[in-house]
Design an enzyme around this catalytic site. Structure first.
Site, PDB file in Angstrom:
ATOM      1  N   GLU A  87      -1.544   6.633  -6.223  1.00  0.00           N
ATOM      2  CA  GLU A  87      -0.195   6.272  -6.088  1.00  0.00           C
ATOM      3  C   GLU A  87       0.611   7.436  -6.350  1.00  0.00           C
ATOM      4  OE1 GLU A  87      -0.838   3.038  -8.715  1.00  0.00           O
ATOM      5  OE2 GLU A  87      -2.050   2.039  -6.911  1.00  0.00           O
ATOM      6  N   HIS A 100      -3.922  10.571  -9.026  1.00  0.00           N
ATOM      7  CA  HIS A 100      -4.287   9.006  -8.679  1.00  0.00           C
ATOM      8  C   HIS A 100      -3.515   9.064  -7.180  1.00  0.00           C
ATOM      9  CE1 HIS A 100      -3.721   4.786  -8.477  1.00  0.00           C
ATOM     10  NE2 HIS A 100      -4.742   4.668  -9.192  1.00  0.00           N
ATOM     11  N   GLY A 120      -6.354  -1.568  -4.324  1.00  0.00           N
ATOM     12  CA  GLY A 120      -5.334  -2.597  -4.625  1.00  0.00           C
ATOM     13  C   GLY A 120      -5.426  -3.611  -3.381  1.00  0.00           C
TER      14      GLY A 120
HETATM   15  C1  PEP Z   1      -6.782   2.142  -9.389  1.00  0.00           C
HETATM   16  O1  PEP Z   1      -5.318   1.724  -9.482  1.00  0.00           O
HETATM   17  O2  PEP Z   1      -7.281   3.141  -9.720  1.00  0.00           O
HETATM   18  C2  PEP Z   1      -7.556   1.242  -8.645  1.00  0.00           C
HETATM   19  C3  PEP Z   1      -8.686   1.297  -8.349  1.00  0.00           C
HETATM   20  O3  PEP Z   1      -6.758  -0.268  -8.410  1.00  0.00           O
HETATM   21  P1  PEP Z   1      -7.551  -1.748  -8.026  1.00  0.00           P
HETATM   22  O4  PEP Z   1      -8.705  -1.745  -8.720  1.00  0.00           O
HETATM   23  O5  PEP Z   1      -6.367  -2.390  -8.254  1.00  0.00           O
HETATM   24  O6  PEP Z   1      -7.776  -1.475  -6.549  1.00  0.00           O
END
Ligand code: PEP
Length: 251
Positions: free
Chosen positions: A99, A97, A175
């Site tokens: 993050e 991911h 995000g």
């Molecule tokens: C995610 O965390 O995989 C994501 C897509 O977050 P968001 O929908 O908040 O952009």
């Protein structure tokens, strides 16, 4: 496309067991069993057991973990292993991911090892790939996602590779409230499909669901899901509210 759309909720560092119970009660009341899509929840590791227990009557909904360690076991304080994830009832594992890559410094080498361990444990990896804004502006999107995909598949045999799920999540869209256009998503999904095809052949590549993620919400979910080559959605922020999530899964 030879599979059902996959609609996945990444709760990140939100919803402990108490919140999760309340969420499920509200969500399940408005989400009857759906045979035409696969739903997945990625709660925090501490909350997985609560979510698995809360979904005992709903085998149509899968539970996953947001991360596992790149080694099978050992002196790695604070980490969770693939076998522990399987033991608590997880069926899917998020890998790479944005993050994990950009906040926690996860490298392509680590995703290679994690993907292999997850497949050996017969869990399904959901490999996330995506470019930063800088890489996008430099015209490097295709090469970045191909590199991340190649690393993810490096230690898998063809049948393991054919069993993965893939999520295209542009880092600049996660995000931020900035979503890729359906055309942008389709273009990168077709790059990924072609890369899968050259490794696995066209038929096996068509069977790998490629999800889009990045600021999906109840207003844009249906349009993104109907874009060419988009086989599902990976949703962060908009999956945290039971009503919003119920509306997205009905998209
Ligand atoms: C995610 O965390 O995989 C994501 C897509 O977050 P968001 O929908 O908040 O952009």
């Amino acid at each position: 496309m030879h599979h059902k759309p996959v609609i996945a909720a990444n709760w990140k560092l939100n919803h402990g067991p108490t919140d999760a119970k309340a969420f499920l009660q509200r969500f399940l009341a408005q989400a009857p069993k759906m045979n035409d899509r696969t739903l997945v929840f990625f709660p925090s590791a501490i909350t997985v057991t609560t979510v698995v227990d809360g979904l005992r009557e709903r085998p149509d909904i899968w539970v996953g973990v947001q991360n596992v360690h790149s080694e099978a076991q050992g002196a790695f304080t604070g980490e969770n292993s693939v076998l522990m994830a399987r033991d608590v009832g997880a069926r899917v594992v998020l890998v790479g991911h944005s993050e994990r890559r950009h906040v926690f410094g996860e490298t392509d080498e680590m995703t290679t090892k994690k993907m292999a361990l997850i497949c050996q444990a017969r869990l399904v990896p959901m490999l996330c790939v995506g470019e930063t804004l800088e890489e996008r502006e430099a015209g490097a999107t295709a090469s970045v996602v191909e590199r991340q995909l190649t690393a993810g598949l490096a230690e898998l045999d063809d049948s393991q590779a054919a069993g993965i799920m893939l999520a295209y999540e542009p880092v600049w869209a996660i995000g931020t409230g900035r979503t890729a256009t359906p055309e942008d998503a389709s273009a990168i999904h077709s790059v990924l499909r072609a890369a899968l095809g050259s490794r696995l052949g066209e038929k096996a590549a068509a069977g790998v669901p490629i999800l889009y993620g990045g600021s999906v919400n109840r207003g844009n979910a249906a349009t993104l899901l109907s874009a060419a080559d988009v086989d599902g959605l990976l949703v962060g922020g908009a999956s945290l509210d039971a009503d919003s999530w119920a509306s997205i899964v009905r998209s």
